[in-house]
Design a protein around this motif. Structure first.
Motif, PDB file in Angstrom:
ATOM      1  N   GLN A 127      43.847  39.356  45.238  1.00 55.11           N
ATOM      2  CA  GLN A 127      42.571  39.796  44.675  1.00 55.11           C
ATOM      3  C   GLN A 127      42.669  39.858  43.150  1.00 55.11           C
ATOM      4  N   VAL A 128      43.844  40.263  42.661  1.00 61.28           N
ATOM      5  CA  VAL A 128      44.085  40.297  41.209  1.00 61.28           C
ATOM      6  C   VAL A 128      44.006  38.881  40.638  1.00 61.28           C
ATOM      7  N   ARG A 129      44.600  37.910  41.352  1.00 60.78           N
ATOM      8  CA  ARG A 129      44.563  36.514  40.896  1.00 60.78           C
ATOM      9  C   ARG A 129      43.115  36.016  40.813  1.00 60.78           C
ATOM     10  N   GLU A 130      42.312  36.386  41.827  1.00 60.71           N
ATOM     11  CA  GLU A 130      40.921  35.932  41.846  1.00 60.71           C
ATOM     12  C   GLU A 130      40.121  36.529  40.688  1.00 60.71           C
ATOM     13  N   VAL A 131      40.380  37.806  40.383  1.00 64.49           N
ATOM     14  CA  VAL A 131      39.706  38.440  39.241  1.00 64.49           C
ATOM     15  C   VAL A 131      40.120  37.729  37.946  1.00 64.49           C
ATOM     16  N   PHE A 132      41.407  37.412  37.833  1.00 71.05           N
ATOM     17  CA  PHE A 132      41.927  36.714  36.649  1.00 71.05           C
ATOM     18  C   PHE A 132      41.245  35.362  36.473  1.00 71.05           C
ATOM     19  N   PHE A 133      40.973  34.695  37.597  1.00 68.34           N
ATOM     20  CA  PHE A 133      40.304  33.389  37.566  1.00 68.34           C
ATOM     21  C   PHE A 133      38.872  33.531  37.034  1.00 68.34           C
ATOM     22  N   ILE A 134      38.197  34.636  37.407  1.00 63.46           N
ATOM     23  CA  ILE A 134      36.795  34.848  37.019  1.00 63.46           C
ATOM     24  C   ILE A 134      36.678  35.322  35.577  1.00 63.46           C
ATOM     25  N   THR A 135      37.520  36.309  35.196  1.00 63.82           N
ATOM     26  CA  THR A 135      37.471  36.848  33.823  1.00 63.82           C
ATOM     27  C   THR A 135      38.865  37.259  33.372  1.00 63.82           C
ATOM     28  N   LYS A 136      39.167  36.988  32.115  1.00 66.41           N
ATOM     29  CA  LYS A 136      40.479  37.369  31.556  1.00 66.41           C
ATOM     30  C   LYS A 136      40.407  38.733  30.867  1.00 66.41           C
ATOM     31  N   GLU A 137      39.206  39.324  30.797  1.00 64.91           N
ATOM     32  CA  GLU A 137      38.975  40.527  29.996  1.00 64.91           C
ATOM     33  C   GLU A 137      39.923  41.686  30.318  1.00 64.91           C
ATOM     34  N   PRO A 138      40.078  42.099  31.608  1.00 65.78           N
ATOM     35  CA  PRO A 138      40.952  43.260  31.868  1.00 65.78           C
ATOM     36  C   PRO A 138      42.440  42.988  31.661  1.00 65.78           C
ATOM     37  N   PHE A 139      42.815  41.715  31.479  1.00 64.22           N
ATOM     38  CA  PHE A 139      44.231  41.366  31.352  1.00 64.22           C
ATOM     39  C   PHE A 139      44.668  41.210  29.893  1.00 64.22           C
ATOM     40  N   LYS A 140      43.742  41.439  28.960  1.00 61.72           N
ATOM     41  CA  LYS A 140      44.073  41.302  27.533  1.00 61.72           C
ATOM     42  C   LYS A 140      44.794  42.562  27.066  1.00 61.72           C
ATOM     43  N   LYS A 141      46.104  42.591  27.300  1.00 58.45           N
ATOM     44  CA  LYS A 141      46.897  43.787  27.002  1.00 58.45           C
ATOM     45  C   LYS A 141      47.700  43.584  25.720  1.00 58.45           C
ATOM     46  N   GLU A 142      47.489  44.493  24.789  1.00 55.03           N
ATOM     47  CA  GLU A 142      48.138  44.389  23.485  1.00 55.03           C
ATOM     48  C   GLU A 142      49.645  44.631  23.569  1.00 55.03           C
ATOM     49  N   HIS A 143      50.077  45.472  24.538  1.00 53.51           N
ATOM     50  CA  HIS A 143      51.481  45.892  24.577  1.00 53.51           C
ATOM     51  C   HIS A 143      52.386  44.911  25.335  1.00 53.51           C
ATOM     52  N   ILE A 144      51.807  43.891  25.969  1.00 51.32           N
ATOM     53  CA  ILE A 144      52.629  42.955  26.752  1.00 51.32           C
ATOM     54  C   ILE A 144      52.827  41.669  25.963  1.00 51.32           C
ATOM     55  N   MET A 145      54.102  41.306  25.791  1.00 51.76           N
ATOM     56  CA  MET A 145      54.454  40.075  25.095  1.00 51.76           C
ATOM     57  C   MET A 145      54.863  39.026  26.128  1.00 51.76           C
ATOM     58  N   VAL A 146      54.331  37.831  25.987  1.00 51.85           N
ATOM     59  CA  VAL A 146      54.672  36.732  26.908  1.00 51.85           C
ATOM     60  C   VAL A 146      55.536  35.740  26.151  1.00 51.85           C
ATOM     61  N   GLU A 147      56.729  35.498  26.690  1.00 53.16           N
ATOM     62  CA  GLU A 147      57.637  34.547  26.050  1.00 53.16           C
ATOM     63  C   GLU A 147      57.462  33.171  26.680  1.00 53.16           C
ATOM     64  N   ILE A 148      57.122  32.198  25.854  1.00 51.33           N
ATOM     65  CA  ILE A 148      56.955  30.819  26.325  1.00 51.33           C
ATOM     66  C   ILE A 148      57.739  29.907  25.390  1.00 51.33           C
ATOM     67  N   LYS A 149      58.565  29.058  25.984  1.00 53.09           N
ATOM     68  CA  LYS A 149      59.345  28.123  25.170  1.00 53.09           C
ATOM     69  C   LYS A 149      58.397  27.147  24.475  1.00 53.09           C
ATOM     70  N   GLN A 150      58.781  26.741  23.299  1.00 57.31           N
ATOM     71  CA  GLN A 150      57.930  25.812  22.552  1.00 57.31           C
ATOM     72  C   GLN A 150      57.722  24.519  23.329  1.00 57.31           C
TER      73      GLN A 150
END
Length: 394
Positions: free
Chosen positions: A89-112
């Motif tokens: 259900q969380v995945r489906e909400v994420f698909f519809i809107t990214k708004e609640p997942f915009k968290k300032e305190h979480i850093m995502v590490e992605i290789k260049q």
């Protein structure tokens, strides 16, 4: 929503399987019982039953091992289905809107290399949500409660049948899967249970079906409400410098410039069409209206590309662009004669104590700055006298 529908189908499937299996056991017991009592009569009509050695008929008032094992297996599957529903259900909400997942305190590490190899932002989005769901799945029901409350703003612990009952379902599932039904001290103390083993009775499983249906249905309803209000998260009011309406003839050849991931240069920056897109409305005349907005430079760059395709005859469309007048200065309250008189009448006799302008502003429902400017004006006009540290300056 798809996830909710899938969960309901899974529960219905499990419930039907359980009931049909019970029916099969009962019919088999009935047949074997009558075969044992009336073998001679049944043989006369060429009816003979060979009872399997592995099948035991239950005695009156008891539950056979087969029925007990069936209930336990179905129950374990039910709890797993609920967990899958809560995470998907969380995945489906994420698909519809990214708004609640915009968290300032979480850093995502992605290789260049990963970032530059991504075919679209979808690849990055998938990486983010999969990481969130892995943490959710491994954390258990307690972690799911926290996540829903913090991210989706839904307190599922207060939804019927409430936290204690749902947690007991999870604890029982844990004992059946990891201890083959043997209770531990934690379970015995918490739920005041004295037996060394635990199972799943028929009435317990039936309650489980009903509780899970109601629980999931209420979560589904609350998520629908949150989505309607975009999770009550106030967006920063950032006025677009430019807006554009594109009336597109649907008989036109499909062009990639309307794809969400279409990228183009605006100035010295790369802009994605998906970031400009606002909404799409289908019209009755085989056309659709596409609304986009962004900065002036982004809009000019995209409209140039669009007009070039229209000129070439690749698409049929009309374009209407509006540019807002940017006014950097906030409009100030005009100090009219009426306003000056109103402020003057509410001021006490001089000299005033410190922060008198704030007290007067509060009384009149005005900003501190407006009252401060009015006092300065009244002093300039000679109506009020200058003050310093609570003393009048002649």
């Amino acid at each position: 929503m798809t996830t909710f529908d899938q969960f309901n189908k899974e529960l219905t499937k499990l419930e039907n399987f359980y009931k049909s299996s019970l029916y099969a056991y009962e019919q088999t017991d009935f047949l074997l019982y009558h075969w044992r009592k009336n073998q001679e009569k049944l043989k006369e009509i060429n009816f003979e039953v060979v009872k399997p050695t592995f099948y035991k008929i239950k005695t009156k008032g008891t539950v056979s091992d087969n029925q007990k094992n069936l209930a336990e297996i179905i129950f374990v599957r039910c709890v797993s289905a609920l967990e899958v529903y809560l995470t998907e259900q969380v995945r489906e909400v994420f698909f519809i809107t990214k708004e609640p997942f915009k968290k300032e305190h979480i850093m995502v590490e992605i290789k260049q290399s990963e970032l530059l190899s991504a075919k679209s932002t979808t690849d990055i989005f998938n990486k983010i949500i999969n990481k969130e769901l892995r943490r959710l799945s491994s954390g258990g029901f307690g972690e799911i409660i926290k996540y829903y409350k913090k991210t989706l703003l839904i307190d599922i612990s207060e939804i019927k049948p409430k936290r204690d009952i749902i947690e007991e379902y999870h604890q029982r599932r844990h004992l059946l899967v990891h201890r083959l039904g043997k209770t531990d001290q934690f379970y015995r103390d918490r739920y005041n249970y004295t037996e060394p083993t635990i199972t799943v009775e028929k009435y317990y499983l039936e309650h489980c079906f009903e509780d899970f249906k109601e629980f999931a249905h209420e979560i589904h309803n609350q998520i629908k409400i949150k989505l309607t209000n975009n999770f009550y998260i106030k967006k920063s009011k950032q006025k677009s410098e430019a807006k554009c309406k594109i009336d597109l003839d649907l008989s036109s050849k499909k062009m990639n410039i309307f794809d969400s991931n279409y990228e183009f240069l605006s100035g010295d920056s790369i802009t994605r069409f998906g970031n400009l897109f606002e909404q799409k409305i289908k019209n009755n005349d085989n056309s659709e209206s596409i609304f986009i907005s962004g900065t002036k430079i982004e809009m000019l760059a995209y409209v140039n590309i669009l007009n070039a395709e229209i000129k070439r005859g690749k698409i049929k469309a009309t374009v209407e662009t509006k540019f807002s007048q940017k006014n950097s200065e906030k409009p100030r309250n005009e100090l009219t004669t009426y306003l000056l008189d109103k402020i003057k009448s509410r001021l006490p006799e001089q000299p005033w104590t410190k922060n008198q302008h704030k007290r007067t502003a509060k009384e009149l429902g005005l900003s501190n700055k407006t009252v401060s400017r009015a006092i300065e004006k009244l002093i300039e006009d000679g109506i009020l006298k200058k003050q310093y540290n609570g003393e009048i300056i002649e």
